[in-house]
Design a protein around this motif. Structure first.
Motif, PDB file in Angstrom:
ATOM      1  N   LEU A  81       6.646  -3.108  29.410  1.00  0.00           N
ATOM      2  CA  LEU A  81       6.192  -4.203  31.062  1.00  0.00           C
ATOM      3  C   LEU A  81       5.947  -2.440  32.077  1.00  0.00           C
ATOM      4  O   LEU A  81       5.268  -3.074  32.919  1.00  0.00           O
ATOM      5  N   ARG A  82       5.764  -1.412  32.098  1.00  0.00           N
ATOM      6  CA  ARG A  82       5.529  -0.636  33.064  1.00  0.00           C
ATOM      7  C   ARG A  82       3.747  -0.746  33.213  1.00  0.00           C
ATOM      8  O   ARG A  82       3.638  -1.246  34.125  1.00  0.00           O
ATOM      9  N   VAL A 129     -15.267  -9.761  44.672  1.00  0.00           N
ATOM     10  CA  VAL A 129     -14.963 -11.326  44.973  1.00  0.00           C
ATOM     11  C   VAL A 129     -15.971 -10.559  46.552  1.00  0.00           C
ATOM     12  O   VAL A 129     -16.042 -11.451  47.296  1.00  0.00           O
ATOM     13  N   THR A 130     -15.238  -9.812  47.460  1.00  0.00           N
ATOM     14  CA  THR A 130     -15.667  -9.344  49.041  1.00  0.00           C
ATOM     15  C   THR A 130     -16.322  -7.960  49.061  1.00  0.00           C
ATOM     16  O   THR A 130     -17.750  -8.115  50.086  1.00  0.00           O
ATOM     17  N   LEU A 146     -10.461  -7.861  41.065  1.00  0.00           N
ATOM     18  CA  LEU A 146     -10.822  -8.754  41.347  1.00  0.00           C
ATOM     19  C   LEU A 146     -10.879  -8.848  43.141  1.00  0.00           C
ATOM     20  O   LEU A 146     -11.932  -9.795  43.297  1.00  0.00           O
ATOM     21  N   ALA A 147      -9.676  -8.503  43.638  1.00  0.00           N
ATOM     22  CA  ALA A 147     -10.118  -8.958  45.728  1.00  0.00           C
ATOM     23  C   ALA A 147     -11.095  -7.689  45.396  1.00  0.00           C
ATOM     24  O   ALA A 147     -12.287  -8.754  46.625  1.00  0.00           O
ATOM     25  N   SER A 153      -5.672  -7.115  39.498  1.00  0.00           N
ATOM     26  CA  SER A 153      -6.189  -8.187  41.170  1.00  0.00           C
ATOM     27  C   SER A 153      -6.305  -6.667  41.482  1.00  0.00           C
ATOM     28  O   SER A 153      -7.473  -7.925  42.498  1.00  0.00           O
ATOM     29  N   LEU A 154      -6.574  -5.555  41.902  1.00  0.00           N
ATOM     30  CA  LEU A 154      -7.091  -5.422  43.257  1.00  0.00           C
ATOM     31  C   LEU A 154      -8.877  -5.603  42.662  1.00  0.00           C
ATOM     32  O   LEU A 154      -9.466  -5.911  43.381  1.00  0.00           O
ATOM     33  N   VAL A 196     -16.090 -13.882  39.381  1.00  0.00           N
ATOM     34  CA  VAL A 196     -15.148 -13.561  38.890  1.00  0.00           C
ATOM     35  C   VAL A 196     -15.370 -14.039  36.982  1.00  0.00           C
ATOM     36  O   VAL A 196     -14.864 -13.036  36.371  1.00  0.00           O
ATOM     37  N   VAL A 235      -1.727  -5.651  35.966  1.00  0.00           N
ATOM     38  CA  VAL A 235      -1.698  -6.616  37.028  1.00  0.00           C
ATOM     39  C   VAL A 235      -2.558  -5.939  38.052  1.00  0.00           C
ATOM     40  O   VAL A 235      -3.124  -6.159  38.857  1.00  0.00           O
ATOM     41  N   ILE A 236      -1.780  -5.096  38.662  1.00  0.00           N
ATOM     42  CA  ILE A 236      -2.520  -4.851  39.524  1.00  0.00           C
ATOM     43  C   ILE A 236      -3.417  -3.655  39.776  1.00  0.00           C
ATOM     44  O   ILE A 236      -4.288  -4.128  40.327  1.00  0.00           O
ATOM     45  N   CYS A 293       2.512  -3.757  34.419  1.00  0.00           N
ATOM     46  CA  CYS A 293       2.685  -4.100  35.742  1.00  0.00           C
ATOM     47  C   CYS A 293       1.763  -3.585  36.062  1.00  0.00           C
ATOM     48  O   CYS A 293       0.604  -4.251  37.075  1.00  0.00           O
ATOM     49  N   TYR A 294       1.240  -1.864  35.630  1.00  0.00           N
ATOM     50  CA  TYR A 294      -0.094  -1.630  36.226  1.00  0.00           C
ATOM     51  C   TYR A 294      -1.518  -1.971  35.279  1.00  0.00           C
ATOM     52  O   TYR A 294      -2.554  -1.829  36.621  1.00  0.00           O
TER      53      TYR A 294
END
Lengths: 365, 280
Positions: free
Chosen positions: B258-259, B276-277, B272-273, B269-270, B119, B265-266, B262-263
């Motif tokens: 705002l748009r 870690v994997t 990060l996912a 997040s992806l 992370v 954060v997405i 959103c992108y």
């Protein structure tokens, strides 16, 4: 391994939140919101309160137009696409309008004495003094008739009732403000293409915030013009002042009475406009000089290839050729109305289906 | 969080990441190219007034017609031109270098095997990309302001609405423009970082980002897909030109912000996912 699971959970939550946010941004504001609860009001009282506010209160807002006529109207469709027209007024006769044009902006400022028109694409300023004309306008009989809004409202509603049903159809929100919806619908025996006209009246200031024209068999309004933003309240005085910016070309124009008054009247007199029928199926009939229809069209303003040919050829491409007792003509149909132009220059148009304009042309001499 | 007994302090890590990125020749060349573009634009507009018009979209033309003799408008034009392709591509390039580039040279393997929180690794990389993207936009804006004032003249900004803003207020508008553009570049870079964690080839990231921007632009041009348009990141890029209107309309800018968030954060997040994997 516990941390890996936590991180994955956070990542999943983040993705879901991001997607939800995007969907929220895409959905129109106020959708699914319950209509506001407002005190009951009758149609006469509502119309009266609208008429009694003769001058707009101080406000700022944005107006947009949605045109779903099924007919290209030059200039109009651009307005909806390019964004909204921004409107400011101080409630004392000073106005400011900002219209998007070709990516730039046309700003119209009326500071009470002078009207300034700024065009950002050519960087020009047009200056027109108000003069006596502005005062003359205020004394027109139309305004004095509205001096007694209660009577005017009653008369207006009575006139409309003869051919239509007038009702207050609940409440809604326009530009985030609670509104009453005044609905005018034709009586069942009216032969019109229109289903209803819906006027949204702001519950507080009684300014009509939105007008929708709905045609038969159409779920979406054919024309919808209204505020997308509306804020009532005093406006910054500097908004209504204008100083031509450095480098702008300023041209001064005197209000040309001949041009505005007489020649327009002459034109209408030449058209010889007469209404046929009454109520919702009124058809305006008139004649245009036949030589106008066969004259050569000028080419485009920038020298590019214009439509070419004469107006009749042009009608042939956008309209449908029909013939009847009146001879040959072209019918142009939109969602809300029909126009018929014959080869010998008779014109009829109204919010009616094709048979009614044909009937109107047939009774013309 | 994991088993590392002694952790390097975060500020030191961030500083070293920045120093590492700034030392790379391609970073310096990219920044230099971004600095030269406004100068060329300023000089060419000063020499040939109508050189910018024609064949572009309306928003760019609207601003372009205002630039002549109006130097403070040059940053608006330059950043409006750059936000549609150049700046997002440069942001993606850094995002591609950050993970996929390290993977290609074998550096990432050591980092992933070492007892370092992944992370933290991603955070340091994302910080480096974001800071350099901000730097790129600031460099362009500062050079544009200088080039505009020097070559085109006029320390005041004549807005598209016909009003004249004093120099300080005009600078404020440019600062707002920098924020608006940077956020958009960050959003693209965040998505590029997510792609970057999935591949060992930095070129794949660049190709995907370029392709994505082009596809979004094309989808945005198709009127029958207007229900889709509010979801497209590229839709809000023209709105950055609103800083040249007076009074300042915030709707388009806020929506774009705002748009992009959103992108952002997405994307993160992806990323990060995936990190870690990911196997070492």
């Amino acid at each position: 391994m516990e941390t890996k699971k936590t991180v994955l959970a956070v990542a999943a939550a983040g993705t879901v939140a991001g997607v939800a946010g995007l969907v929220l941004l895409a959905s129109p504001a106020g959708a699914g919101e319950a209509p506001p609860a407002l005190p009951e009001i009758g149609p006469e009282a509502l119309v009266e309160s609208v008429l009694s506010t003769t001058e707009l209160p101080a406000l700022s807002g944005a107006v947009s137009l949605e045109n779903n006529l099924g007919l290209p109207v030059p200039g109009l469709s651009e307005m909806g696409q390019d964004g909204a027209v921004r409107v400011f007024t101080d409630g004392n006769g000073k106005h400011r309008l900002q219209l998007p044009s070709d990516g730039g902006e046309t700003t119209v400022i009326d500071d009470g004495k002078t009207v300034w028109v700024w065009d950002s694409v050519d960087r020009t300023v047009q200056k027109t003094a108000h003069g006596a004309e502005g005062k003359g306008k205020a004394e027109t009989p139309l305004e004095s008739r509205f001096a007694d809004p209660a009577t005017a409202a009653r008369e207006l509603v009575d006139t409309m009732r003869a051919d239509s049903t007038v009702a207050v159809d609940g409440t809604a929100r326009v530009a985030g403000r609670p509104v009453y919806q005044l609905v005018l619908a034709p009586q069942p025996d009216e032969r019109t293409l229109l289903r209803e006209i819906r006027v949204s009246v702001d519950s507080e200031t009684r300014v009509p915030l939105q007008i929708e024209v709905l045609a038969n068999g159409q779920a979406d309004p054919a024309v919808k013009v209204g505020f997308t933003e509306f804020t009532a309240g005093p406006q910054d005085a500097s908004l209504f002042q204008f100083t031509p910016p450095a480098g702008a070309e300023v041209t001064e124009q005197t209000p040309d009475k001949e041009f505005r008054g007489e020649s327009a009247e002459d034109l209408f007199a030449g058209l010889d406009i007469e209404p046929y029928g009454e109520g919702w199926d009124t058809v305006l009939t008139g004649t245009v000089p036949a030589d106008l229809l066969t004259s050569q069209l000028p080419t485009g303003p920038r020298g590019e290839a214009g439509p070419g040919g004469n107006p009749l050829d042009l009608l042939g491409t956008i309209g449908k050729e029909v013939s009847g007792d009146f001879g040959t003509g072209y019918v142009i149909k939109a969602k809300v109305g029909t126009a018929l132009i014959t080869e010998d220059g008779k014109v009829a148009l109204g919010f009616v289906p094709e048979e009614v304009v044909t009937e109107a042309v047939n009774q013309m001499k | 969080m994991t088993t590392a007994p002694v952790r390097a302090p975060l500020p030191r890590l961030l500083r070293s990441e920045l120093r590492f990125m700034l030392r790379r020749p391609r970073t310096l060349i990219a920044l230099l190219a971004l600095a030269i573009m406004p100068v060329i634009a300023g000089v060419s507009i000063a020499i040939a007034a109508d050189s910018m018009g024609g064949g572009r979209n309306a928003a760019i033309e609207g601003i372009a017609s205002m630039v002549e003799g109006n130097g403070m408008m040059l940053p608006v034009l330059v950043l409006l031109l750059a936000v549609t392709m150049l700046l997002p591509l440069i942001g993606s390039m850094w995002a591609a270098d950050a993970i996929a580039g390290e993977a290609a040279t074998g550096g990432l393997r050591n980092l992933l095997l070492a007892p370092v929180s992944r992370v933290r690794l991603l955070a340091v990389k994302a910080f480096g990309v974001a800071t350099l993207s901000l730097l790129a936009v600031v460099v362009m804006a500062v050079v544009s302001v200088l080039a505009g004032v020097v070559f085109l003249g006029g320390a005041e900004m004549v807005t598209v609405s016909g009003t004249t803003l004093p120099f300080t207020e005009a600078l404020g508008r440019v600062a707002l423009l920098v924020v608006a553009v940077t956020v958009q570049v960050w959003a693209v870079a965040a998505v590029a970082l997510a792609i970057s964690t999935c591949t060992d080839h930095p070129l794949v990231v660049l190709a995907a980002a370029t392709g994505g921007i082009i596809i979004f632009t094309v989808l945005g041009e198709i009127p029958s897909l207007d229900w889709l348009h509010p979801l497209l990141l590229t839709e809000s890029w023209e709105a950055v030109a609103d800083v040249a209107r007076d009074p300042l309309p915030m709707n388009g800018l806020t929506e774009g912000f705002l748009r992009a968030a959103c992108y952002l954060v997405i994307g993160y997040s992806l990323a990060l996912a995936r990190i870690v994997t990911r196997d070492g």
